[in-house]
Scaffold this motif. Structure first.
Motif, PDB file in Angstrom:
ATOM      1  N   PHE A  51       0.836  -1.202   0.000  1.00 25.29           N
ATOM      2  CA  PHE A  51       0.000   0.000   0.000  1.00 25.29           C
ATOM      3  C   PHE A  51       0.873   1.256   0.000  1.00 25.29           C
ATOM      4  N   CYS A  52       1.885   1.293   0.869  1.00 28.29           N
ATOM      5  CA  CYS A  52       2.780   2.455   0.933  1.00 28.29           C
ATOM      6  C   CYS A  52       3.496   2.661  -0.396  1.00 28.29           C
ATOM      7  N   GLY A  53       3.954   1.575  -1.014  1.00 30.47           N
ATOM      8  CA  GLY A  53       4.615   1.680  -2.311  1.00 30.47           C
ATOM      9  C   GLY A  53       3.706   2.255  -3.380  1.00 30.47           C
ATOM     10  N   ILE A  54       2.432   1.887  -3.320  1.00 31.17           N
ATOM     11  CA  ILE A  54       1.464   2.384  -4.298  1.00 31.17           C
ATOM     12  C   ILE A  54       1.203   3.871  -4.084  1.00 31.17           C
ATOM     13  N   ILE A  55       0.891   4.267  -2.867  1.00 31.72           N
ATOM     14  CA  ILE A  55       0.526   5.668  -2.655  1.00 31.72           C
ATOM     15  C   ILE A  55       1.734   6.599  -2.694  1.00 31.72           C
ATOM     16  N   GLU A  56       2.924   6.065  -2.448  1.00 33.50           N
ATOM     17  CA  GLU A  56       4.126   6.899  -2.499  1.00 33.50           C
ATOM     18  C   GLU A  56       4.737   6.938  -3.894  1.00 33.50           C
ATOM     19  N   GLY A  57       4.167   6.174  -4.832  1.00 37.50           N
ATOM     20  CA  GLY A  57       4.595   6.254  -6.224  1.00 37.50           C
ATOM     21  C   GLY A  57       5.762   5.373  -6.603  1.00 37.50           C
ATOM     22  N   ALA A  74      -8.699  -0.393  -5.322  1.00 38.96           N
ATOM     23  CA  ALA A  74      -8.439   0.133  -3.979  1.00 38.96           C
ATOM     24  C   ALA A  74      -7.682   1.456  -4.049  1.00 38.96           C
ATOM     25  N   GLU A  75      -6.739   1.563  -4.987  1.00 39.15           N
ATOM     26  CA  GLU A  75      -5.992   2.817  -5.167  1.00 39.15           C
ATOM     27  C   GLU A  75      -6.949   3.945  -5.560  1.00 39.15           C
ATOM     28  N   LYS A  76      -7.885   3.667  -6.475  1.00 42.54           N
ATOM     29  CA  LYS A  76      -8.860   4.684  -6.891  1.00 42.54           C
ATOM     30  C   LYS A  76      -9.756   5.094  -5.722  1.00 42.54           C
ATOM     31  N   LYS A  77     -10.177   4.141  -4.915  1.00 42.66           N
ATOM     32  CA  LYS A  77     -11.010   4.449  -3.756  1.00 42.66           C
ATOM     33  C   LYS A  77     -10.248   5.324  -2.759  1.00 42.66           C
ATOM     34  N   VAL A  78      -8.962   5.065  -2.582  1.00 39.89           N
ATOM     35  CA  VAL A  78      -8.137   5.885  -1.689  1.00 39.89           C
ATOM     36  C   VAL A  78      -8.031   7.304  -2.238  1.00 39.89           C
ATOM     37  N   VAL A 107      -6.013   5.795   6.004  1.00 44.91           N
ATOM     38  CA  VAL A 107      -6.111   5.595   4.558  1.00 44.91           C
ATOM     39  C   VAL A 107      -5.874   4.126   4.198  1.00 44.91           C
ATOM     40  N   TYR A 108      -4.995   3.466   4.926  1.00 46.16           N
ATOM     41  CA  TYR A 108      -4.752   2.033   4.709  1.00 46.16           C
ATOM     42  C   TYR A 108      -6.033   1.237   4.947  1.00 46.16           C
ATOM     43  N   ALA A 114     -11.617  -1.531   0.440  1.00 43.59           N
ATOM     44  CA  ALA A 114     -11.895  -1.567  -1.003  1.00 43.59           C
ATOM     45  C   ALA A 114     -11.288  -2.814  -1.643  1.00 43.59           C
ATOM     46  N   PHE A 115     -10.080  -3.158  -1.250  1.00 43.62           N
ATOM     47  CA  PHE A 115      -9.399  -4.344  -1.788  1.00 43.62           C
ATOM     48  C   PHE A 115     -10.233  -5.594  -1.536  1.00 43.62           C
ATOM     49  N   ASN A 116     -10.826  -5.693  -0.368  1.00 41.93           N
ATOM     50  CA  ASN A 116     -11.562  -6.895   0.028  1.00 41.93           C
ATOM     51  C   ASN A 116     -13.031  -6.893  -0.396  1.00 41.93           C
ATOM     52  N   GLU A 117     -13.533  -5.791  -0.948  1.00 39.13           N
ATOM     53  CA  GLU A 117     -14.929  -5.745  -1.382  1.00 39.13           C
ATOM     54  C   GLU A 117     -15.185  -6.818  -2.440  1.00 39.13           C
ATOM     55  N   VAL A 118     -16.353  -7.446  -2.329  1.00 40.49           N
ATOM     56  CA  VAL A 118     -16.739  -8.490  -3.277  1.00 40.49           C
ATOM     57  C   VAL A 118     -18.069  -8.096  -3.914  1.00 40.49           C
ATOM     58  N   PHE A 119     -18.123  -8.163  -5.230  1.00 43.01           N
ATOM     59  CA  PHE A 119     -19.338  -7.859  -5.985  1.00 43.01           C
ATOM     60  C   PHE A 119     -19.674  -9.077  -6.835  1.00 43.01           C
ATOM     61  N   SER A 120     -20.928  -9.414  -6.888  1.00 37.78           N
ATOM     62  CA  SER A 120     -21.325 -10.555  -7.714  1.00 37.78           C
ATOM     63  C   SER A 120     -21.835 -10.065  -9.064  1.00 37.78           C
ATOM     64  N   GLY A 121     -21.816 -10.951 -10.028  1.00 39.33           N
ATOM     65  CA  GLY A 121     -22.369 -10.660 -11.338  1.00 39.33           C
ATOM     66  C   GLY A 121     -21.390 -10.014 -12.302  1.00 39.33           C
ATOM     67  N   GLU A 122     -21.917  -9.743 -13.498  1.00 37.39           N
ATOM     68  CA  GLU A 122     -21.144  -9.072 -14.535  1.00 37.39           C
ATOM     69  C   GLU A 122     -21.720  -7.690 -14.767  1.00 37.39           C
ATOM     70  N   TYR A 123     -20.860  -6.798 -15.226  1.00 42.21           N
ATOM     71  CA  TYR A 123     -21.239  -5.401 -15.427  1.00 42.21           C
ATOM     72  C   TYR A 123     -20.801  -4.930 -16.799  1.00 42.21           C
TER      73      TYR A 123
END
Length: 184
Positions: A51-57, A74-78, A107-108, A114-123
């Motif tokens: 996570f730190c590597g992602i947000i710190e670039g 998850a990055e977009k949600k942050v 923020v973590y 967000a990383f763990n959110e689960v959605f069913s179906g297709e979009y």
């Protein structure tokens, strides 16, 4: 500034293994290699450091695929969460000491949720009422897929997970995410 480009991530919580396929942004030709991230750390420490590597670039995703979609989502949600607070990733750097540590943890938690959110179906996605059917390559520097889209039949429209649809839709104005209901 040098950073790692990542095109694949393998996460196995049970075995405490996170593997990344990366290459340096400033080395040519691009040759991706796979390596284990944070070998001697606990799984939660690995995820926090990632996570730190992602947000710190220092870690940027080059594509949105089945292995990276949870991280990019998850990055977009942050980013959205920080924007609501009048901050961005750079704003986190300006914080000092306990305030910075506290904000990183806050923020973590958004990232992990967000990383763990689960959605069913297709979009699918519509832009200005037109179904999205063809996209260019994802480019994390610009934060969206290419803007090529066209009207197409239901059978030609994109059918994907909610997280990937959310990422794609973010790159368009007036985008609408539609859950596909299949009649059996």
């Amino acid at each position: 500034m040098s950073y790692e480009l990542c095109n694949r991530v393998s996460v196995n919580r049970k075995k405490n293994v996170i593997k990344l396929s990366t290459t340096s942004n400033n080395v040519y030709p691009k040759t991706f290699s796979t390596w284990e991230f944070g070998k001697d750390l606990s799984f939660d420490e690995k995820m926090y450091n990632l996570f730190c590597g992602i947000i710190e670039g220092s870690l940027c995703f080059t594509s949105v695929n089945d292995s990276t979609v949870d991280f990019v989502y998850a990055e977009k949600k942050v980013k959205e969460y920080l924007a609501e607070q009048g901050l961005n990733f750079y704003g986190l750097w300006d914080l000092q000491g306990q305030e910075r540590e506290s904000k990183y943890k806050e923020v973590y938690n958004v990232f992990i949720k967000a990383f763990n959110e689960v959605f069913s179906g297709e979009y699918s996605i519509k832009v200005n009422g037109i179904k999205v059917g063809k996209l260019g390559k994802y480019n994390s520097n610009y934060g969206c897929y290419g803007k090529a889209y066209y009207s197409c039949s239901d059978s030609d429209s994109i059918k994907t997970s909610y997280k990937k649809a959310y990422i794609i839709a973010d790159g368009f104005k007036n985008a609408e995410i539609i859950k596909l209901d299949w009649v059996v």
